[in-house]
Design an enzyme around this catalytic site. Sequence first.
Site, short mmCIF file in Angstrom:
data_model
loop_
_atom_site.label_atom_id
_atom_site.label_comp_id
_atom_site.label_asym_id
_atom_site.label_seq_id
_atom_site.Cartn_x
_atom_site.Cartn_y
_atom_site.Cartn_z
CE LYS A 195 19.05 -11.66 23.97
NZ LYS A 195 18.00 -12.40 24.31
CG ASP A 211 17.53 -16.09 25.63
OD1 ASP A 211 17.89 -15.77 26.69
OD2 ASP A 211 17.44 -15.21 24.74
P1 NAP Z 1 9.79 -8.66 21.26
O1 NAP Z 1 10.87 -9.46 20.29
O2 NAP Z 1 9.72 -7.17 21.37
O3 NAP Z 1 8.59 -9.27 21.02
C1 NAP Z 1 7.49 -8.78 21.73
C2 NAP Z 1 6.08 -9.73 21.63
O4 NAP Z 1 4.90 -9.28 22.42
C3 NAP Z 1 5.57 -9.55 20.20
O5 NAP Z 1 5.09 -10.76 19.95
C4 NAP Z 1 4.50 -8.45 20.29
O6 NAP Z 1 3.65 -8.49 19.58
C5 NAP Z 1 3.94 -8.76 21.71
N1 NAP Z 1 3.52 -7.61 22.28
C6 NAP Z 1 4.11 -6.35 22.85
N2 NAP Z 1 3.21 -5.50 23.31
C7 NAP Z 1 1.83 -6.26 22.94
C8 NAP Z 1 0.53 -5.67 23.24
N3 NAP Z 1 0.06 -4.61 23.89
N4 NAP Z 1 -0.60 -6.53 22.68
C9 NAP Z 1 -0.34 -7.89 22.14
N5 NAP Z 1 1.04 -8.26 22.05
C10 NAP Z 1 2.15 -7.38 22.47
O7 NAP Z 1 10.49 -9.21 22.77
P2 NAP Z 1 11.17 -10.52 23.04
O8 NAP Z 1 12.47 -10.70 23.06
O9 NAP Z 1 10.49 -11.81 22.34
O10 NAP Z 1 10.51 -10.55 24.65
C11 NAP Z 1 9.29 -10.66 25.11
C12 NAP Z 1 9.18 -10.62 26.69
O11 NAP Z 1 9.95 -11.74 26.90
C13 NAP Z 1 9.80 -9.66 27.23
O12 NAP Z 1 8.67 -9.22 28.29
C14 NAP Z 1 11.03 -9.91 27.76
O13 NAP Z 1 11.43 -9.08 29.05
C15 NAP Z 1 10.83 -11.37 28.13
N6 NAP Z 1 11.91 -12.28 28.31
C16 NAP Z 1 12.10 -13.03 29.39
C17 NAP Z 1 13.19 -13.92 29.44
C18 NAP Z 1 13.52 -14.86 30.59
O14 NAP Z 1 14.67 -15.02 30.65
N7 NAP Z 1 12.59 -14.93 31.49
C19 NAP Z 1 14.02 -14.06 28.45
C20 NAP Z 1 13.92 -13.24 27.00
C21 NAP Z 1 12.54 -12.49 27.15
P3 NAP Z 1 3.48 -7.69 18.07
O15 NAP Z 1 4.44 -8.53 17.27
O16 NAP Z 1 1.96 -7.76 17.40
O17 NAP Z 1 4.20 -6.41 18.37
#
Ligand code: NAP
Length: 283
Positions: free
Chosen positions: A68, A104
Amino acid sequence: MAELKRAFICGWPVEHSRSPIIHNFWINKYGLQGEYIKHPVSPSDFDDFVLSLHNGTFLGGNVTIPHKEMAFKLIKNLDPVAKRLGAVNTIWIEDGEIHAANTDGYGFLANLDQLTPNWDDASLKQKKVIVLGAGGAARAIIDAVQSRGFTNISIVNRTYSRAENLAGFFGKTTHAHKWEDLPNLMLDSALLINTTSLGMEGKSPLEIDLSPLPSNCLVSDIVYVPLKTELLQQAENLGLKIAEGLGMLLHQAVPGFEKWFGIRPEVSDELRALVVQDLEQNS
Ligand code: NAP
């Protein structure tokens, strides 16, 4: 016979993507000669892939993790949201040039508009919005929520420095907080959104007590496997309004399909049921 029109989802890996189910459902529904395919592209091949889009094989497509941000860097015709966020999820060819957008945030808003009309009522805009997480999805959602006039956004993240960075990016309407601040933050909030991967099947649970939330607070989770996460189940047990994450996935696909095929598709119950069936069979 009409020429087959093609679009793609490009990621690394891309096998898990549900986007082909969504777009191929619409292609069939609207009687188009087209197909939407999974196209795995490694990070080292991604710039060549973007260049190759000039050859007209595809009308366009979606990009997902980890491309992305690289797509943002490579493509110069960007919609204002992609420009602000520094990330792209939708690409199309227009007048021989490659264009890109980030849908998004649009998907997040459209899902809430459909499931819980009046969630952005004027009387709620001074209340707090709590965003759990500080990754790419949090950035898109904060931008979207701000665009609806919410001016008091609290970012709560495991890694506090990432919450601080994101709050700095958005400026004075947005503040970074630690996990232990949550009970106090909740007292005056209109919306709580989980944008972390916690609570997803196979990941750690999201352990949080929602009881301090006001009774008119909306709880939204962008995790959609399971469809109704423990967070949403707890919110529902407390009598709070909820918004599931699957709708965001379905709605973010709408602008791309319209760009490629010229029809604004409907997010219908039939489409939702098809994706739910796949999630139940293949999660
Ligand atoms: P990302 O950039 O990797 O961010 C992940 C986030 O989750 C960070 O804030 C991270 O915290 C936190 N996290 C991960 N593991 C954790 C743990 N064990 N304890 C506490 N915090 C934790 O990912 P993203 O792209 O933002 O996506 C996040 C989620 O949204 C994913 O599950 C993705 O599948 C979902 N999503 C859904 C849609 C939809 O259309 N419904 C669209 C986009 C994304 P740290 O900063 O501390 O690592």
